[in-house]
Design a protein around this motif. Sequence first.
Motif, PDB file in Angstrom:
ATOM      1  N   SER A  66       0.842  -1.192   0.000  1.00 25.72           N
ATOM      2  CA  SER A  66       0.000   0.000   0.000  1.00 25.72           C
ATOM      3  C   SER A  66       0.878   1.243   0.000  1.00 25.72           C
ATOM      4  O   SER A  66       1.940   1.267   0.639  1.00 25.72           O
ATOM      5  N   THR A  67       0.426   2.267  -0.700  1.00 24.54           N
ATOM      6  CA  THR A  67       1.190   3.519  -0.764  1.00 24.54           C
ATOM      7  C   THR A  67       1.043   4.355   0.502  1.00 24.54           C
ATOM      8  O   THR A  67       1.774   5.333   0.680  1.00 24.54           O
ATOM      9  N   ALA A  68       0.107   3.991   1.370  1.00 25.78           N
ATOM     10  CA  ALA A  68      -0.121   4.741   2.612  1.00 25.78           C
ATOM     11  C   ALA A  68      -0.870   3.853   3.594  1.00 25.78           C
ATOM     12  O   ALA A  68      -1.374   2.786   3.226  1.00 25.78           O
ATOM     13  N   ARG A  69      -0.902   4.280   4.859  1.00 25.64           N
ATOM     14  CA  ARG A  69      -1.713   3.555   5.835  1.00 25.64           C
ATOM     15  C   ARG A  69      -3.176   3.544   5.398  1.00 25.64           C
ATOM     16  O   ARG A  69      -3.671   4.529   4.843  1.00 25.64           O
ATOM     17  N   ILE A  70      -3.836   2.427   5.645  1.00 23.89           N
ATOM     18  CA  ILE A  70      -5.256   2.299   5.318  1.00 23.89           C
ATOM     19  C   ILE A  70      -6.007   2.266   6.642  1.00 23.89           C
ATOM     20  O   ILE A  70      -5.919   1.282   7.391  1.00 23.89           O
ATOM     21  N   GLU A  71      -6.729   3.324   6.943  1.00 32.61           N
ATOM     22  CA  GLU A  71      -7.331   3.483   8.261  1.00 32.61           C
ATOM     23  C   GLU A  71      -8.855   3.489   8.199  1.00 32.61           C
ATOM     24  O   GLU A  71      -9.449   3.926   7.221  1.00 32.61           O
ATOM     25  N   LYS A  72      -9.456   3.006   9.280  1.00 35.58           N
ATOM     26  CA  LYS A  72     -10.902   3.065   9.378  1.00 35.58           C
ATOM     27  C   LYS A  72     -11.320   4.440   9.867  1.00 35.58           C
ATOM     28  O   LYS A  72     -10.516   5.184  10.440  1.00 35.58           O
ATOM     29  N   GLY A  73     -12.584   4.792   9.632  1.00 40.60           N
ATOM     30  CA  GLY A  73     -13.056   6.094  10.054  1.00 40.60           C
ATOM     31  C   GLY A  73     -14.567   6.141  10.117  1.00 40.60           C
ATOM     32  O   GLY A  73     -15.259   5.217   9.693  1.00 40.60           O
ATOM     33  N   ARG A 110     -10.184  -4.442  14.071  1.00 44.68           N
ATOM     34  CA  ARG A 110      -9.357  -4.284  15.267  1.00 44.68           C
ATOM     35  C   ARG A 110      -8.052  -3.528  15.052  1.00 44.68           C
ATOM     36  O   ARG A 110      -7.372  -3.200  16.023  1.00 44.68           O
ATOM     37  N   ASN A 111      -7.712  -3.259  13.814  1.00 49.84           N
ATOM     38  CA  ASN A 111      -6.474  -2.527  13.569  1.00 49.84           C
ATOM     39  C   ASN A 111      -6.529  -1.928  12.171  1.00 49.84           C
ATOM     40  O   ASN A 111      -7.392  -2.288  11.362  1.00 49.84           O
ATOM     41  N   ASN A 112      -5.625  -1.001  11.890  1.00 50.24           N
ATOM     42  CA  ASN A 112      -5.481  -0.450  10.555  1.00 50.24           C
ATOM     43  C   ASN A 112      -4.450  -1.258   9.776  1.00 50.24           C
ATOM     44  O   ASN A 112      -3.727  -2.077  10.351  1.00 50.24           O
ATOM     45  N   LEU A 113      -4.371  -1.032   8.478  1.00 46.53           N
ATOM     46  CA  LEU A 113      -3.368  -1.693   7.656  1.00 46.53           C
ATOM     47  C   LEU A 113      -2.198  -0.738   7.434  1.00 46.53           C
ATOM     48  O   LEU A 113      -2.396   0.468   7.273  1.00 46.53           O
ATOM     49  N   PRO A 114      -0.981  -1.258   7.390  1.00 50.61           N
ATOM     50  CA  PRO A 114       0.195  -0.398   7.342  1.00 50.61           C
ATOM     51  C   PRO A 114       0.509   0.118   5.938  1.00 50.61           C
ATOM     52  O   PRO A 114       0.051  -0.434   4.933  1.00 50.61           O
ATOM     53  N   GLU A 115       1.291   1.166   5.897  1.00 51.69           N
ATOM     54  CA  GLU A 115       1.913   1.573   4.639  1.00 51.69           C
ATOM     55  C   GLU A 115       2.999   0.553   4.296  1.00 51.69           C
ATOM     56  O   GLU A 115       3.643  -0.003   5.182  1.00 51.69           O
TER      57      GLU A 115
END
Length: 247
Positions: A66-73, A110-115
Amino acid sequence: MKKLILWLALAGLASCTPGGYHLTNRTASRIGVDSVTAPADASVARFLTPYRQGLEKTMSEVLTRSTARIEKGQPDGPLNDILTDALLQQATQRYGKPIDCSHLNYGGIRNNLPEGNITTGSIFEVMPFDNQLVVLTLTGTMLQQLLDHFANGNKLVVGGMRATIHDGKVQSVTFANGRTLQPTETYTIVTSDYIADGGDSANFLKNAVKRETLNYLMRDALIDYFRQQGKSGQPLMPTSDGRISLN
């Protein structure tokens, strides 16, 4: 150094009487158990080594990047979107028939995905529970109830549709397949067995028109999806498409 504290209670008992045994006194001793008092068993460590190495190899498999963190919102986020899209795609393949939409419990992410590298271990951190994918057939009225239930608190996470939330209620629902939400029509939705069983106070789902278990773990569906994405050779570029908006 972590210690395991064991409390041992010793009770003195009087001799047997017609009324039975009676507690006469009680004492306690504190025993610290750590690597000094209880060193690791080398034979057990050797026995577990190949299993640990195999697990580490599995968890470190790079599925995609991934080009960046993938975060929930809330009310929407890149991680919300990619996970529900992934579940909808994989469930549809397994089901063999079209599915109208997907749903994911916001608290279950439960967590975000990393860059950078997204590994199998990354997916386990996002989805550590062994929940199964379930396809529910719902009337339009029941689906509206489901959407409103999770819209309260801006925790509605769905794929295959767009919707607007106003005062905790869902309005203006449109499906990616062109359908509209009608009270008397039926719709298929893929979600977790936890939600289908009434989790998060969604007990009304126990009255679904039909329930079908896919025998497919949500986590495995996500791993399969991200592995397929990795085969394209193109990194993920996380974005939110605004499928859930507030009015």
